[in-house]
Design a protein around this motif. Structure first.
Motif, PDB file in Angstrom:
ATOM      1  N   LYS A  76      24.502-105.025 -17.386  1.00  0.00           N
ATOM      2  CA  LYS A  76      23.903-103.805 -16.825  1.00  0.00           C
ATOM      3  C   LYS A  76      22.502-103.547 -17.375  1.00  0.00           C
ATOM      4  N   GLU A  77      22.108-104.279 -18.422  1.00  0.00           N
ATOM      5  CA  GLU A  77      20.758-104.105 -18.970  1.00  0.00           C
ATOM      6  C   GLU A  77      19.739-105.025 -18.294  1.00  0.00           C
ATOM      7  N   TYR A  78      20.084-105.550 -17.128  1.00  0.00           N
ATOM      8  CA  TYR A  78      19.173-106.497 -16.482  1.00  0.00           C
ATOM      9  C   TYR A  78      17.813-105.881 -16.164  1.00  0.00           C
ATOM     10  N   LEU A  95      16.652-111.018 -26.151  1.00  0.00           N
ATOM     11  CA  LEU A  95      18.001-110.883 -26.718  1.00  0.00           C
ATOM     12  C   LEU A  95      18.212-109.437 -27.137  1.00  0.00           C
ATOM     13  N   HIS A  96      19.232-108.802 -26.562  1.00  0.00           N
ATOM     14  CA  HIS A  96      19.586-107.433 -26.959  1.00  0.00           C
ATOM     15  C   HIS A  96      20.937-107.464 -27.663  1.00  0.00           C
ATOM     16  N   ILE A  97      20.987-106.888 -28.868  1.00  0.00           N
ATOM     17  CA  ILE A  97      22.199-106.919 -29.688  1.00  0.00           C
ATOM     18  C   ILE A  97      22.331-105.611 -30.466  1.00  0.00           C
ATOM     19  N   HIS A  98      23.454-105.474 -31.186  1.00  0.00           N
ATOM     20  CA  HIS A  98      23.721-104.283 -31.993  1.00  0.00           C
ATOM     21  C   HIS A  98      24.016-104.689 -33.440  1.00  0.00           C
ATOM     22  N   PRO A  99      23.082-105.333 -34.129  1.00  0.00           N
ATOM     23  CA  PRO A  99      23.385-105.774 -35.503  1.00  0.00           C
ATOM     24  C   PRO A  99      23.551-104.557 -36.419  1.00  0.00           C
ATOM     25  N   GLN A 159      19.917 -94.969 -31.621  1.00  0.00           N
ATOM     26  CA  GLN A 159      21.370 -94.798 -31.442  1.00  0.00           C
ATOM     27  C   GLN A 159      21.997 -95.903 -30.579  1.00  0.00           C
ATOM     28  N   HIS A 160      21.427 -97.111 -30.664  1.00  0.00           N
ATOM     29  CA  HIS A 160      21.942 -98.158 -29.797  1.00  0.00           C
ATOM     30  C   HIS A 160      21.861 -99.551 -30.441  1.00  0.00           C
ATOM     31  N   GLY A 161      20.674-100.089 -30.673  1.00  0.00           N
ATOM     32  CA  GLY A 161      20.577-101.460 -31.178  1.00  0.00           C
ATOM     33  C   GLY A 161      19.125-101.921 -31.171  1.00  0.00           C
TER      34      GLY A 161
HETATM   35 ZN    ZN Z   1      23.537-102.503 -26.038  1.00  0.00          ZN
END
Ligand code: ZN
Length: 202
Positions: A76-78, A95-99, A159-161
């Motif tokens: 959905k983050e396209y 690259l989207h991540i939540h480290p 509040q996300h990544g």
């Molecule tokens: Zn995310």
């Protein structure tokens, strides 16, 4: 670079990001440029650890139209993946991540303290105001940050990544891994000395 090589690298580094603990569950998404107007992006609802050549989605980065691939749909983050690749010709992978450590600073709406030699060499890391994932509001906020910081390599989503911008797929992964290391060192330093300690830049 052929689409086969790009696909193989995307699968390899998506799995590596998951196995490294840079993101958990079905979170995170990874895209790579395959041509002037196209990208491959990981699928929605799948762990990055389960990425394969069969479940990547081929999408136009201007029209956001994608080629049907069985029951798979793009992350959905396209929207912000496509926009970043369109806006930044120096970037071929997003690259989207939540480290956990970097995201903890993003939760606190704080910049990651830059306290080591590696950190001193990084360009500014803009923070993006919170908007729910997958929305046009988040897309707009990310685009604004990218336009205001045309040389940034990392964006903090409050509040996300984080989002990492790489000239290659491997580089997007390495930036993500390094950013989490910087955040972890900064956190440990704060645990030892408190946030009032300000290391001098050389
Ligand atoms: Zn995310």
């Amino acid at each position: 670079m052929t689409n086969k090589i790009i696909t193989d690298q995307l699968v390899h580094y998506a799995k590596r990001a998951y196995n490294r603990g840079l993101v958990g569950g079905t979170g995170g998404n990874f895209s790579a440029r395959t041509g002037d107007q196209r990208m491959l992006i990981t699928a929605s609802g799948l762990s990055l650890g389960d990425t394969s050549s069969d479940n990547l989605i081929d999408m136009d980065i201007t029209s956001y139209q994608w080629k049907p691939n069985e029951d798979y749909v793009p992350s959905k983050e396209y929207l912000f993946h496509a926009d970043i690749l369109r806006l930044r010709s120096d970037v071929d992978a997003v690259l989207h991540i939540h480290p956990p450590y970097a995201t903890a600073y993003a939760v606190l709406k704080r910049d990651i303290p830059m306290v080591t030699d590696a950190a001193f060499k990084q360009p500014p890391t803009p923070r993006v105001p919170f908007a729910p994932s997958g929305t046009e509001e988040l897309q707009k906020n990310v685009v604004q940050a990218i336009e205001n910081h045309p040389d940034c390599k990392v964006v903090l989503l409050e509040q996300h990544g984080i989002i990492c911008l790489g000239s290659t797929i491997r580089w997007a992964y390495d930036i993500a891994d390094m950013t989490e290391e910087l955040a972890r060192i900064a956190w440990l330093q704060e645990m030892l000395c408190g946030s009032s300690f300000k290391p001098l830049r050389p």
